[in-house]
Design a protein around this motif. Structure first.
Motif, mmCIF file in Angstrom:
data_model
loop_
_atom_site.group_PDB
_atom_site.id
_atom_site.type_symbol
_atom_site.label_atom_id
_atom_site.label_comp_id
_atom_site.label_asym_id
_atom_site.label_seq_id
_atom_site.Cartn_x
_atom_site.Cartn_y
_atom_site.Cartn_z
ATOM 1 N N ILE A 12 0.857 -1.073 0.131
ATOM 2 C CA ILE A 12 -0.023 0.059 -0.031
ATOM 3 C C ILE A 12 0.847 1.082 0.033
ATOM 4 N N LEU A 15 2.645 1.861 -3.373
ATOM 5 C CA LEU A 15 1.652 2.094 -4.588
ATOM 6 C C LEU A 15 1.340 3.589 -4.220
ATOM 7 N N GLN A 18 4.329 5.712 -5.189
ATOM 8 C CA GLN A 18 4.427 5.895 -6.519
ATOM 9 C C GLN A 18 3.715 6.850 -7.074
ATOM 10 N N GLN A 47 -8.210 3.547 -9.672
ATOM 11 C CA GLN A 47 -7.987 2.451 -10.281
ATOM 12 C C GLN A 47 -7.029 1.448 -9.389
ATOM 13 N N SER A 48 -6.263 2.270 -8.504
ATOM 14 C CA SER A 48 -5.377 1.504 -7.823
ATOM 15 C C SER A 48 -5.990 1.059 -6.759
ATOM 16 N N ASP A 49 -7.263 0.816 -6.478
ATOM 17 C CA ASP A 49 -7.872 0.265 -5.123
ATOM 18 C C ASP A 49 -7.712 0.941 -3.995
ATOM 19 N N LEU A 50 -7.275 2.055 -3.782
ATOM 20 C CA LEU A 50 -6.780 2.826 -2.743
ATOM 21 C C LEU A 50 -8.071 3.409 -1.947
ATOM 22 N N LEU A 53 -9.569 0.808 0.841
ATOM 23 C CA LEU A 53 -8.648 0.294 2.004
ATOM 24 C C LEU A 53 -9.327 -0.241 3.335
ATOM 25 N N MET A 62 -10.871 -3.410 0.420
ATOM 26 C CA MET A 62 -9.884 -4.298 0.446
ATOM 27 C C MET A 62 -9.697 -4.942 1.901
#
Lengths: 389, 263
Positions: A12, A15, A18, A47-50, A53, A62
């Motif tokens: 996590i 990502l 980044q 898009q990154s699923d964050l 969480l 998640m």
């Protein structure tokens, strides 16, 4: 410092780091100068699923908790807390539903919030009610299968940009604090409009507007929990969200310190890099001490808060106060280390200093947090019968 | 639809050094990345998958640690990955590399489209894509900036050339190499990252591919590097100044003095 995070927690962080480095850092100055809401970056975060969480897997998230959310928020905040606030505010809007919504409400709203398809927001503050939550005037009146809302919410983060709003209203003024109730209001509901976008000192990438309710009719199924639970839901939501504000502070402070140290190593005066002077070294050392202490607090407390402890409100308040005060101090000192350059918009620390101020104000001022801590101490020690003298 | 994407692990160009004696890249201690152009190929495949649905298999030939490059592609949403790794592959030139990759694509069997980056940033040859297509006996298009599907069996590709753009219709199966104008590669997602971390990546060697060891690696390479050297510095340069007419006069004067034929 190694905080012994799990493999997944490290992912996590990695990502979010980044995204901060590649997507936020290059555009933060422009977002700030243009007062621009970061739609594109929020799309990347989706898009990154964050966004999901802290939301259970059964609702499309998640399945993590406060710590997972704090890890992401911290990294995003190293680049820009305007963007990170827009991200985190969706969680603030989602928590009332997550904590007290019924299964239908959770099924209906949480998967879209978890995927980032729809942003959520939280509507509490009014012109006459901020620190004093009991001063709110927005009303919700039952009318058959509907409630009718009237009133104006002020300074609502992501107001006008979000699709789903958790709004605190008064349903029964006679009952005082037990007469408040939370409702879910959707963008597009009849009688629900937005005020103008506010001009702010900092976090200009975050949009702040009024929510205006004029005979806004919503189905009664939008009531969260039951009538009268409003204040309890608000307090429990803050218990969950305040460590995230601390994480914003840790991230901002880290970002400011990174720039200050790098600059101090490169900048030469009197024939030497300025980091060779103790006056500068001590400033940087104080930054490092504060940042690491704030991070250690947030990581430990976030883990603890995920266990739903009895002293959640005190710990949440501590999590909010300390790192946000640190952020303000570190950002101010970073500007000092950079001197005249730090004051110019060519370097990012002047923005960080402007941005940091809101951390001490929003989501309960730091003075209010200290009140909470003081009151909790009083309660805690009243239960202890022995003497420490 | 099954798309195969061929990628290469390369040294991070930001940190490379050249050995002053051998004039070759110093690869030790340099972080490896996925060849940036190959990430555009991964993005191209993911775009097709988003629009029409597709299964994407990513391939790379390299040492065991090249599986990091495959995991990077998996973390961005690619379905499967296969590592082509065998001592026999060491020392491959572009032809031996193409031979190996092409036989892996053949082994996959049902591939409709092969995507590659236009070239790798370490070798810079831009040969592997076209060589693979030749070995697979399928049509290919290079330097593509846009891929559209016409129907189930045909692609429309837009090539960027020095002269301008060319729009081609390609039957499938075919091979396409892409350039950066194709679109910025998406970032990983947490779910894909977690899957990538745990993924068991099959390793195919010479025997799995049914290849003759003498056809691959150094033994199968036609290119022998005899010597690597820096080109000598060019002679003195003259910068012409003045109006265009004056510069033309000066240029004519210099060319005449240099006895350039035809002047």
């Amino acid at each position: 410092m190694d905080y012994f995070l799990t493999e997944e927690q490290k992912m996590i962080q990695e990502l979010a780091e980044q995204i901060a480095r590649e997507k936020i850092r290059p555009v933060r100055a422009e977002l700030d100068q243009q007062d621009e809401f970061p739609r594109e970056i929020l799309g990347v975060l989706a898009q990154s699923d964050l966004f999901g969480l802290y939301i259970p897997e059964s609702y499309g998230g998640m399945g993590g908790g406060i710590l997972e959310n704090c890890l992401a928020v911290e990294q995003l905040a190293t680049a820009c807390i305007g963007v990170a606030t827009s991200f985190a505010a969706s969680g603030l809007g989602a928590y009332p539903i997550l904590l007290h919504g019924n299964d239908d409400q959770k099924q209906r709203y949480l998967p879209d919030i978890a995927s980032g398809k729809r942003l959520a927001a939280f509507g509490l503050t009014e012109s006459g009610a901020g620190s004093d939550v009991s001063g709110i005037k927005t009303t919700a009146v039952r009318d058959g299968d509907h409630y009718v809302l009237n009133g104006t919410k002020q300074w609502i983060t992501s107001g006008g940009e979000a699709e789903i709003y958790s709004v605190l209203t008064i349903t029964d003024r006679a009952k005082g604090p037990r007469g408040a109730s939370f409702f879910i209001v959707e963008k597009g509901d009849p009688g629900f409009t937005f005020g103008k976008k506010e001009k702010k000192l900092g976090i200009r990438a975050s949009a702040t507007r009024e929510l205006i309710f004029q005979d806004c009719r919503i189905p009664r199924e939008r009531l969260i929990g039951r009538e009268g639970l409003g204040f309890i839901i608000a307090m429990k939501t803050f218990d969950k969200s305040r460590p995230g504000i601390g994480a914003l502070g840790v991230g901002l402070a880290q970002g400011a310190m990174d720039i200050a140290v790098e600059y101090a190593r490169k900048r030469e005066q009197f024939g030497k890099p300025i980091i060779s002077f103790q006056a500068i070294q001590h400033k940087l050392a104080d930054m490092a001490i504060k940042v690491e202490a704030a991070r250690a607090l947030i990581y430990a407390a976030a883990r603890y808060m995920d266990t739903d402890p009895p002293d959640a409100s005190k710990i949440a308040a501590i999590c909010k106060v300390f790192p946000t005060d640190v952020a303000m101090q570190v950002a101010t000192e970073a500007v000092q280390v950079l001197g005249g350059y730090g004051y110019m918009q060519d370097y990012p620390v002047e923005k960080m200093m402007r941005d940091a101020k809101i951390l001490q104000i929003y989501e309960g001022t730091n003075e209010i947090q200290r009140n909470i801590i003081g009151q909790e101490l009083n309660k805690e020690y009243s239960r202890i019968k022995e003497t420490f003298f | 639809m099954h798309i195969a994407v061929c990628i290469k692990q390369v040294p991070d160009a930001k940190n490379v050094r050249i050995d002053p004696d051998t004039h070759t890249l110093v690869r030790q201690g340099v972080e490896s990345i996925v060849n940036p152009f190959d990430l555009f190929a991964v993005e191209a495949a993911l775009k097709i998958k988003d629009a029409l649905g597709a299964r994407i298999t990513v391939l790379t030939m390299g040492p065991p640690q090249a599986d990091e490059a495959l995991r990077e592609a998996l973390s961005r949403g690619v379905d499967d990955a296969i590592l082509l790794s065998d001592r026999a592959f060491a020392g491959s030139d572009t032809w031996a590399t193409s031979t190996t990759l092409a036989s892996a694509v053949r082994k996959l069997g049902d591939v409709d489209l092969v995507l590659c980056g236009k070239q790798a940033i370490d070798g810079d040859t831009a040969q592997v894509g076209p060589e693979m297509a030749t070995l697979l006996d399928i049509p290919y298009a290079t330097f593509v900036k846009k891929i559209e599907m016409i129907d189930e069996r045909h692609l429309k590709v837009t090539r960027q050339t020095d002269e301008g753009m060319e729009i081609w219709k390609l039957p499938m199966p075919s091979l396409v190499t892409v350039i950066k104008e194709l679109g910025e590669p998406r970032l990983p997602s947490l779910r894909h990252k977690m899957r990538a971390k745990k993924a068991e990546i099959p390793v195919w060697g010479v025997n799995d591919l049914g290849l003759d060891p003498s056809a691959v690696g150094l033994a199968g390479s036609y290119t022998q590097v005899v010597r690597v050297f820096s080109p000598p510095r060019r002679g003195d340069r003259i910068v012409l100044q003045g109006t265009i007419e004056e510069q033309v006069d000066q240029l004519y004067h210099y060319l005449k003095e240099a006895k350039v034929p035809g002047i």
